[in-house]
Design a protein around this motif. Structure first.
Motif, PDB file in Angstrom:
ATOM      1  N   LYS A  73       4.377   8.383 -34.081  1.00 32.11           N
ATOM      2  CA  LYS A  73       3.185   7.541 -34.165  1.00 32.11           C
ATOM      3  C   LYS A  73       2.356   7.890 -35.395  1.00 32.11           C
ATOM      4  CE  LYS A  73       2.311   6.524 -29.267  1.00 32.11           C
ATOM      5  NZ  LYS A  73       1.412   6.777 -28.122  1.00 32.11           N
ATOM      6  N   ARG A  74       2.164   9.205 -35.616  1.00 28.29           N
ATOM      7  CA  ARG A  74       1.366   9.649 -36.769  1.00 28.29           C
ATOM      8  C   ARG A  74       2.035   9.237 -38.074  1.00 28.29           C
ATOM      9  NH1 ARG A  74       1.783  14.719 -35.962  1.00 28.29           N
ATOM     10  NH2 ARG A  74       0.327  14.666 -34.219  1.00 28.29           N
ATOM     11  N   THR A 116       4.622   0.943 -31.758  1.00 27.54           N
ATOM     12  CA  THR A 116       4.404   2.395 -31.796  1.00 27.54           C
ATOM     13  C   THR A 116       3.962   2.966 -30.444  1.00 27.54           C
ATOM     14  OG1 THR A 116       2.105   2.109 -32.515  1.00 27.54           O
ATOM     15  CG2 THR A 116       3.780   2.339 -34.235  1.00 27.54           C
ATOM     16  N   TYR A 117       3.644   2.108 -29.475  1.00 27.47           N
ATOM     17  CA  TYR A 117       3.123   2.607 -28.199  1.00 27.47           C
ATOM     18  C   TYR A 117       4.108   3.529 -27.482  1.00 27.47           C
ATOM     19  CZ  TYR A 117      -0.999  -0.409 -28.237  1.00 27.47           C
ATOM     20  OH  TYR A 117      -2.194  -1.001 -28.550  1.00 27.47           O
ATOM     21  N   LYS A 145       6.423   5.432 -28.919  1.00 32.96           N
ATOM     22  CA  LYS A 145       6.953   6.464 -29.813  1.00 32.96           C
ATOM     23  C   LYS A 145       6.367   7.835 -29.451  1.00 32.96           C
ATOM     24  CE  LYS A 145       8.742   3.246 -32.657  1.00 32.96           C
ATOM     25  NZ  LYS A 145      10.180   3.016 -32.832  1.00 32.96           N
ATOM     26  N   SER A 196       5.147  -2.032 -25.849  1.00 34.69           N
ATOM     27  CA  SER A 196       5.868  -2.020 -27.117  1.00 34.69           C
ATOM     28  C   SER A 196       6.063  -3.425 -27.670  1.00 34.69           C
ATOM     29  CB  SER A 196       7.231  -1.336 -26.957  1.00 34.69           C
ATOM     30  OG  SER A 196       8.071  -2.099 -26.129  1.00 34.69           O
TER      31      SER A 196
END
Length: 499
Positions: free
Chosen positions: A56-57, A48-49, A51, A43
């Protein structure tokens, strides 16, 4: 009390729903604990890693649209803002017989337009759709830029620079407000600094365009510096128009086509968890609250010191020194882009270390940039130094501009509990900074004193020292406020248990 506090937090982190504490201090405290929980080393590379797949999308879509649009918009803002500097040292000065302080007056009129438009524009953004207002202003300044190529008198230049400044005033504080309405604390600094770095890219590209446009000298009866304004508009206009289709407004009113209803609801919940307040009317009570707080005065002072403390790169100091040394027009436009490249690299270093190594603290990067500027401007103040060290000092000036995104990220975090305060403070930061910029260069950066600038460089040293002191004071006041918020939350938790 600490045990009860931990128990309360652990029960309230998941899920984020209507049972989330309604008090903004409680929400923000929960958010801070949640941000610290469950983080992995990945992170710190990109946030976003860690999430969920849904988040993430959502962030991928938001980054692809909003951050791309913000970055390109800032790129064209700087492209159209600094072109006058490159044109000035590439033939405009001689062709238009600008031998006095006309350069300073061009900057003054641009600044007056910018100052007059900023606060009204940002206040409008809390009441109308940004997706209409900001792109309209972008299209306006893009079209005005090409008219600079037809100017034949200084007064025409002054008028058009005023209009360009007025149109550009909406973009930077407005986009800061919008970005602060979508992203959480651990996401803000990287993105603010990434899109701010595009200003350096715009400055670099303007230099390259001027070097290329110089080869067009005489084509269609235009000088090379006039072709710079033409190519700027050709590049800027499509980017400006795209804003009508991709700018997402703010979560509570957005209807943008690329986000689903579920993603919009997720955006609202993220801001609720962050303690970021929704839009509300301006009232007398709200104005009293804003102007009786330390926040607006200290944050505005911080940005005044930042914005007016980078004269070594914002003024054509290096360009005019190179011209005095006999360098060619192409070299005069290309070599200063090294300073902009340094600005890009240091901006990204400031962002990643602030979010990672310093765990969200903004002040260390601000203090570091101040220390480096002191070294650079002390050398330029002495002036009679070896050319190699003078080059080093000019290049070190590139370390100063990268903290702009951090100062605004800090302001968003400090003012997160009041949407209108956040909009007003961020606009006033930029407004006040440019109000000082309207008159300060006329005193310390006189064209007739270039490139030695006996008043300019010493003033930069003083401003750098004040910047460091101001950042330390904000850190102290903000920590004190957060301790009080924690105490209020503890009281809120304990009261039902003790009654």
């Amino acid at each position: 009390m600490a045990v009860l506090h931990k128990a309360y937090i652990s029960e309230r982190i998941w899920p984020v729903d209507d049972s989330t504490p309604s008090n903004s201090a409680s929400i923000q405290a929960v958010a801070e604990n949640q941000n610290a929980a469950g983080k992995t080393w990945k992170s710190y590379i990109w946030d976003t890693y860690d999430k969920s797949p849904e988040e993430k999308r959502f962030l991928f879509k938001l980054d692809a649209a909003l951050m791309t649009l913000a970055s390109l918009g800032y790129f064209i803002k700087y492209l159209d803002q600094v072109n006058i500097k490159n044109a000035f040292v590439s033939g405009m000065k001689e062709d238009m017989h600008l031998e006095g302080n006309e350069w300073n007056y061009m900057q003054l009129w641009w600044t007056i337009g910018y100052v007059l438009g900023e606060i009204p524009s940002n206040m409008l953004l809390t009441q109308i759709r940004p997706s209409i207002w900001i792109p309209t202003c972008e299209v306006t300044w893009s079209l005005l830029t090409i008219l600079l190529a037809k100017c034949t008198t200084p007064n025409q230049l002054y008028f058009l620079r005023f209009c360009v400044g007025l149109a550009e005033s909406s973009f930077y504080p407005g986009m800061q407000y919008i970005i602060g309405s979508w992203y959480r604390k651990e996401e803000l600094a990287k993105r603010s600094c990434l899109w701010h770095a595009m200003g350096n890219v715009g400055s670099m590209v303007s230099g390259y365009l001027m070097a290329s446009s110089y080869d067009l000298d005489g084509v269609q009866g235009l000088h090379g510096w006039q072709w710079l304004f033409v190519t700027n508009t050709i590049v800027s206009l499509p980017i400006a128009i795209s804003g009508f289709f991709f700018l997402p407004d703010v979560p509570e009113i957005t209807s943008v086509w690329y986000l689903t209803e579920q993603e919009i609801e997720l955006a609202k919940k993220r801001m609720k968890l962050e303690g970021r307040a929704n839009r509300a009317p301006y009232t007398k009570a709200k104005f009293r609250k804003i102007f009786s707080s330390w926040r607006i005065y200290s944050l505005v002072s911080l940005y005044i010191l930042f914005n007016n403390g980078n004269g070594g790169s914002s003024q054509p100091a290096l360009q005019l020194w190179l011209k005095e040394q006999g360098y060619s027009i192409k070299e005069i436009n290309i070599y200063p882009t090294i300073v902009e490249a340094i600005g890009i690299v240091t901006t990204l270093i400031y962002a990643w270390t602030s979010d990672g190594m310093f765990r969200g603290a903004r002040w260390p990067a601000i203090v570091l940039s101040g220390v480096i500027k002191i070294i650079a401007y002390v050398g330029l103040t002495i002036w009679d130094i070896p050319d190699a060290f003078k080059w080093t000092c000019f290049l070190l000036c590139g370390f100063g501009g990268g903290i702009s995104g951090l100062t605004f990220a800090w302001a968003h975090e400090i003012c997160s509990d009041d949407n209108e305060e956040r909009a007003l403070v961020t606009a006033t930061m930029n407004e006040a900074a440019y109000m000082v910029q309207a008159w300060l260069p006329l005193v310390i950066w006189k064209q007739v004193e270039a490139p030695r600038y006996p008043k300019g460089y010493p003033t930069m040293v003083v401003i750098a020292i004040a910047l460091i002191g101001n950042a330390i004071l904000i850190r102290y006041w903000h920590r004190k406020e957060k301790r009080q918020r924690r105490a209020d939350l503890d009281s809120e938790v304990l009261s039902p248990l003790l009654s």
